[in-house]
Scaffold this motif. Structure first.
Motif, PDB file in Angstrom:
ATOM      1  N   VAL A   1       0.848  -1.186   0.000  1.00 51.68           N
ATOM      2  CA  VAL A   1       0.000   0.000   0.000  1.00 51.68           C
ATOM      3  C   VAL A   1       0.886   1.240   0.000  1.00 51.68           C
ATOM      4  CG1 VAL A   1      -1.871  -1.159   1.251  1.00 51.68           C
ATOM      5  CG2 VAL A   1      -0.159   0.161   2.522  1.00 51.68           C
ATOM      6  N   GLY A   2       0.306   2.334  -0.415  1.00 51.88           N
ATOM      7  CA  GLY A   2       0.969   3.619  -0.275  1.00 51.88           C
ATOM      8  C   GLY A   2       0.416   4.340   0.943  1.00 51.88           C
ATOM      9  N   MET A   3       1.298   4.953   1.723  1.00 51.89           N
ATOM     10  CA  MET A   3       0.849   5.721   2.880  1.00 51.89           C
ATOM     11  C   MET A   3       1.190   7.182   2.664  1.00 51.89           C
ATOM     12  SD  MET A   3       1.981   6.057   6.794  1.00 51.89           S
ATOM     13  CE  MET A   3       2.874   7.498   6.234  1.00 51.89           C
ATOM     14  N   LEU A   4       0.169   8.024   2.681  1.00 54.73           N
ATOM     15  CA  LEU A   4       0.364   9.470   2.608  1.00 54.73           C
ATOM     16  C   LEU A   4       0.351  10.007   4.029  1.00 54.73           C
ATOM     17  CD1 LEU A   4       0.455  12.228   1.144  1.00 54.73           C
ATOM     18  CD2 LEU A   4      -2.056  12.162   1.135  1.00 54.73           C
ATOM     19  N   GLY A   5       1.468  10.595   4.441  1.00 52.64           N
ATOM     20  CA  GLY A   5       1.547  11.229   5.746  1.00 52.64           C
ATOM     21  C   GLY A   5       1.341  12.724   5.626  1.00 52.64           C
ATOM     22  N   VAL A   6       0.520  13.283   6.486  1.00 56.97           N
ATOM     23  CA  VAL A   6       0.247  14.724   6.479  1.00 56.97           C
ATOM     24  C   VAL A   6       0.533  15.265   7.876  1.00 56.97           C
ATOM     25  CG1 VAL A   6      -1.436  16.536   6.016  1.00 56.97           C
ATOM     26  CG2 VAL A   6      -1.580  14.357   4.772  1.00 56.97           C
ATOM     27  N   THR A   7       1.555  16.113   7.988  1.00 60.18           N
ATOM     28  CA  THR A   7       1.852  16.744   9.276  1.00 60.18           C
ATOM     29  C   THR A   7       0.863  17.884   9.507  1.00 60.18           C
ATOM     30  OG1 THR A   7       4.201  16.239   8.984  1.00 60.18           O
ATOM     31  CG2 THR A   7       3.620  17.832  10.672  1.00 60.18           C
ATOM     32  N   LEU A   8       0.221  17.873  10.663  1.00 63.35           N
ATOM     33  CA  LEU A   8      -0.807  18.873  10.988  1.00 63.35           C
ATOM     34  C   LEU A   8      -0.241  19.888  11.975  1.00 63.35           C
ATOM     35  CD1 LEU A   8      -3.664  16.268  11.579  1.00 63.35           C
ATOM     36  CD2 LEU A   8      -3.168  17.504   9.454  1.00 63.35           C
ATOM     37  N   ARG A   9      -0.508  21.185  11.710  1.00 64.55           N
ATOM     38  CA  ARG A   9      -0.007  22.221  12.602  1.00 64.55           C
ATOM     39  C   ARG A   9      -1.088  23.264  12.871  1.00 64.55           C
ATOM     40  NH1 ARG A   9       5.053  21.353  13.673  1.00 64.55           N
ATOM     41  NH2 ARG A   9       6.304  20.109  12.219  1.00 64.55           N
ATOM     42  N   HIS A  10      -0.982  23.889  14.034  1.00 67.16           N
ATOM     43  CA  HIS A  10      -1.858  25.014  14.357  1.00 67.16           C
ATOM     44  C   HIS A  10      -1.470  26.227  13.507  1.00 67.16           C
ATOM     45  CE1 HIS A  10      -3.819  23.181  17.853  1.00 67.16           C
ATOM     46  NE2 HIS A  10      -2.627  22.690  18.195  1.00 67.16           N
ATOM     47  N   ALA A  11      -2.292  27.250  13.546  1.00 66.01           N
ATOM     48  CA  ALA A  11      -2.031  28.460  12.760  1.00 66.01           C
ATOM     49  C   ALA A  11      -0.700  29.097  13.120  1.00 66.01           C
ATOM     50  CB  ALA A  11      -3.170  29.458  12.952  1.00 66.01           C
ATOM     51  N   ASP A  12      -0.262  28.942  14.393  1.00 62.43           N
ATOM     52  CA  ASP A  12       1.005  29.543  14.802  1.00 62.43           C
ATOM     53  C   ASP A  12       2.204  28.654  14.494  1.00 62.43           C
ATOM     54  OD1 ASP A  12       0.745  27.503  16.616  1.00 62.43           O
ATOM     55  OD2 ASP A  12       0.681  28.792  18.408  1.00 62.43           O
ATOM     56  N   GLY A  13       1.974  27.507  13.828  1.00 67.97           N
ATOM     57  CA  GLY A  13       3.062  26.615  13.449  1.00 67.97           C
ATOM     58  C   GLY A  13       3.366  25.541  14.456  1.00 67.97           C
ATOM     59  N   SER A  14       2.747  25.587  15.631  1.00 65.18           N
ATOM     60  CA  SER A  14       3.008  24.547  16.627  1.00 65.18           C
ATOM     61  C   SER A  14       2.375  23.233  16.181  1.00 65.18           C
ATOM     62  CB  SER A  14       2.448  24.962  17.986  1.00 65.18           C
ATOM     63  OG  SER A  14       1.046  25.165  17.910  1.00 65.18           O
ATOM     64  N   PRO A  15       2.958  22.098  16.594  1.00 67.04           N
ATOM     65  CA  PRO A  15       2.464  20.804  16.106  1.00 67.04           C
ATOM     66  C   PRO A  15       1.056  20.489  16.624  1.00 67.04           C
ATOM     67  CG  PRO A  15       4.148  20.488  17.778  1.00 67.04           C
ATOM     68  CD  PRO A  15       4.144  21.943  17.451  1.00 67.04           C
ATOM     69  N   LEU A  16       0.240  19.973  15.742  1.00 71.48           N
ATOM     70  CA  LEU A  16      -1.100  19.504  16.093  1.00 71.48           C
ATOM     71  C   LEU A  16      -1.173  17.988  16.061  1.00 71.48           C
ATOM     72  CD1 LEU A  16      -4.171  19.923  16.560  1.00 71.48           C
ATOM     73  CD2 LEU A  16      -4.403  20.195  14.072  1.00 71.48           C
ATOM     74  N   GLY A  17      -0.407  17.381  15.164  1.00 71.97           N
ATOM     75  CA  GLY A  17      -0.407  15.928  15.036  1.00 71.97           C
ATOM     76  C   GLY A  17      -0.113  15.536  13.604  1.00 71.97           C
ATOM     77  N   ALA A  18      -0.574  14.370  13.224  1.00 73.43           N
ATOM     78  CA  ALA A  18      -0.358  13.886  11.859  1.00 73.43           C
ATOM     79  C   ALA A  18      -1.477  12.933  11.478  1.00 73.43           C
ATOM     80  CB  ALA A  18       0.999  13.200  11.730  1.00 73.43           C
ATOM     81  N   ALA A  19      -1.807  12.916  10.192  1.00 74.61           N
ATOM     82  CA  ALA A  19      -2.763  11.959   9.632  1.00 74.61           C
ATOM     83  C   ALA A  19      -1.995  11.004   8.731  1.00 74.61           C
ATOM     84  CB  ALA A  19      -3.845  12.684   8.843  1.00 74.61           C
ATOM     85  N   LEU A  20      -2.241   9.718   8.909  1.00 75.77           N
ATOM     86  CA  LEU A  20      -1.606   8.679   8.105  1.00 75.77           C
ATOM     87  C   LEU A  20      -2.713   8.015   7.282  1.00 75.77           C
ATOM     88  CD1 LEU A  20       0.610   7.110  10.929  1.00 75.77           C
ATOM     89  CD2 LEU A  20       1.113   9.086   9.465  1.00 75.77           C
ATOM     90  N   ILE A  21      -2.667   8.176   5.977  1.00 75.43           N
ATOM     91  CA  ILE A  21      -3.743   7.727   5.086  1.00 75.43           C
ATOM     92  C   ILE A  21      -3.194   6.645   4.157  1.00 75.43           C
ATOM     93  CG2 ILE A  21      -5.459   8.468   3.394  1.00 75.43           C
ATOM     94  CD1 ILE A  21      -4.960  11.362   4.469  1.00 75.43           C
ATOM     95  N   TYR A  22      -3.875   5.517   4.104  1.00 74.93           N
ATOM     96  CA  TYR A  22      -3.408   4.356   3.343  1.00 74.93           C
ATOM     97  C   TYR A  22      -4.247   4.193   2.075  1.00 74.93           C
ATOM     98  CZ  TYR A  22      -1.137   3.282   7.775  1.00 74.93           C
ATOM     99  OH  TYR A  22      -0.382   3.349   8.914  1.00 74.93           O
ATOM    100  N   ALA A  23      -3.573   3.849   0.979  1.00 71.83           N
ATOM    101  CA  ALA A  23      -4.262   3.653  -0.294  1.00 71.83           C
ATOM    102  C   ALA A  23      -3.572   2.528  -1.059  1.00 71.83           C
ATOM    103  CB  ALA A  23      -4.241   4.939  -1.128  1.00 71.83           C
ATOM    104  N   PRO A  24      -4.316   1.785  -1.891  1.00 71.36           N
ATOM    105  CA  PRO A  24      -3.705   0.692  -2.649  1.00 71.36           C
ATOM    106  C   PRO A  24      -2.729   1.214  -3.690  1.00 71.36           C
ATOM    107  CG  PRO A  24      -5.958   1.042  -3.360  1.00 71.36           C
ATOM    108  CD  PRO A  24      -5.767   1.894  -2.152  1.00 71.36           C
TER     109      PRO A  24
END
Length: 370
Positions: free
Chosen positions: A109-132
């Protein structure tokens, strides 16, 4: 599963609406959410303890994730995730190729990682999305299928004994018809009938079995319909409707100039009940299908082989799975129906001494189209 709130919750809501296989982690690298599709891949229920609230490093040590992610995939996630959460200058999107363990097989599978941040640039988290990892044209081909039927097929990854109604169908006198018609026209006819058969089976909650030449089969599982009577009713609805859908296929060909009529193309149908069928997936490099094994499958094949001239032979065993409500919905009156044994019908059709006599001669059948 309770979803996180705030900005992270908005990301989760969007992923859930898109029906993606995904995970979301918070700024500290703790698992915050796992999508329903990811749970289905892992064979988990919504109540399963997947480690929500724990750091991903610890989550990946859990048995449920060890069974889904290969060791290399888990290590790749560990090495890629934390540096990206900690470094505000890191690329916000990244793509990885991973292997999942699904149905006892490794699936790339392919995994698309998306780093999530608040408006001020501080870390919010990440989304890991899987696709064939499939080309777009292959995905487009798969997407043409009946999603509900594919879901029912996916539920059969573990072969097991399951009660079900069985339907076999075959074009009557197909040999002379194929010789009379141009090959291209005959191909269009069989393709049209096959497509119509599959759509009708899907509409009534069934699963398409093997197609061989101009023959087709289907199963209607009691588990999918909630009871034996409802599964039997769905199969019989399909049997009742098949002549009309085939007639529509023939009419379309006639309008295009083909010399074929409804009388030229009739389906011989056999329908039976299997109380103890062994049903499951057959998955190879070239196909995915559901098959069933059991004496009743062989018997149903013999019933269909005895049918001639567009007969719709349904067995007494199948009819007697109906309750009063299902029979009424079909417009049938089981108490007034009469039956003949298959061997007698086979002899009338000149088939005495064949497989029908040997395998299913004593089975009682009724011609639903008589």
């Amino acid at each position: 599963m309770e979803r996180p709130g705030g900005p992270l919750g908005q990301v989760v809501a969007a992923l859930a609406a898109g029906r993606t296989a995904a995970q979301v982690v918070d700024a500290e690298g703790r698992l915050a959410w796992v999508s329903e599709q990811m749970q289905l891949l892992a064979g988990l229920s919504d109540e399963a303890d997947m480690g929500i609230g724990q750091r991903l490093d610890d989550v990946l040590e859990r048995e449920v994730w060890n069974e889904l992610l290969t060791a290399d995939a888990a290590e790749t996630l560990r090495s890629e995730l934390h540096p990206r959460l900690d470094d505000p200058e890191s690329t916000p999107l990244w793509v990885l190729s991973l292997d999942l363990q699904v149905g006892g097989r490794h699936r790339g599978v392919g995994m698309l990682g998306v780093t999530l941040r608040h408006a001020d640039g501080s870390p919010l988290g990440a989304a890991l999305i899987y696709a064939p990892l499939l080309p777009a044209r292959v995905l487009a081909l798969v997407s043409e299928g009946d999603e509900a039927m594919f879901t029912r097929m996916a539920d059969l990854s573990e072969p097991a004994k399951r009660p079900a109604a069985i339907v076999f169908a075959d074009v009557d006198a197909s040999g002379p018809l194929s010789r009379r018609l141009p090959t291209a026209v005959y191909f269009e006819l069989i393709r049209g009938i096959t497509t119509a058969f599959d759509e009708l089976v899907g509409r009534h909650g069934g699963i398409v079995g093997k197609h061989a030449g101009d023959g087709a089969s289907a199963y209607f599982l009691a588990d999918d319909h909630g009871s034996d009577p409802e599964a039997a009713c769905a199969a019989l609805r399909t049997v009742q409707a098949l002549p009309d859908v085939v007639a529509e296929v023939v009419a379309d060909l006639t309008e295009s100039g083909a010399d074929v009529s409804r009388e030229d193309c009739r389906l011989n149908i056999g329908a039976h009940w299997g109380a103890d069928l062994f049903i499951g997936q057959v998955v190879t490099g070239g196909r995915l299908e559901v098959t069933a094994l059991g004496d009743e499958v062989n018997e149903c094949a013999r019933v269909e082989q005895v049918a001639t001239g567009g007969q719709r032979l349904v067995t007494k065993t199948l009819i007697e799975r109906l309750d009063d409500a299902a029979a009424a919905a079909l417009g049938l009156r089981p108490r007034s129906m009469t039956y003949r044994v298959l061997a007698e019908l086979a002899r009338d059709g000149g088939r005495a001494g064949g497989k029908a006599d040997r395998d299913a001669g004593a089975i009682a059948v009724h011609d639903l189209g008589a």
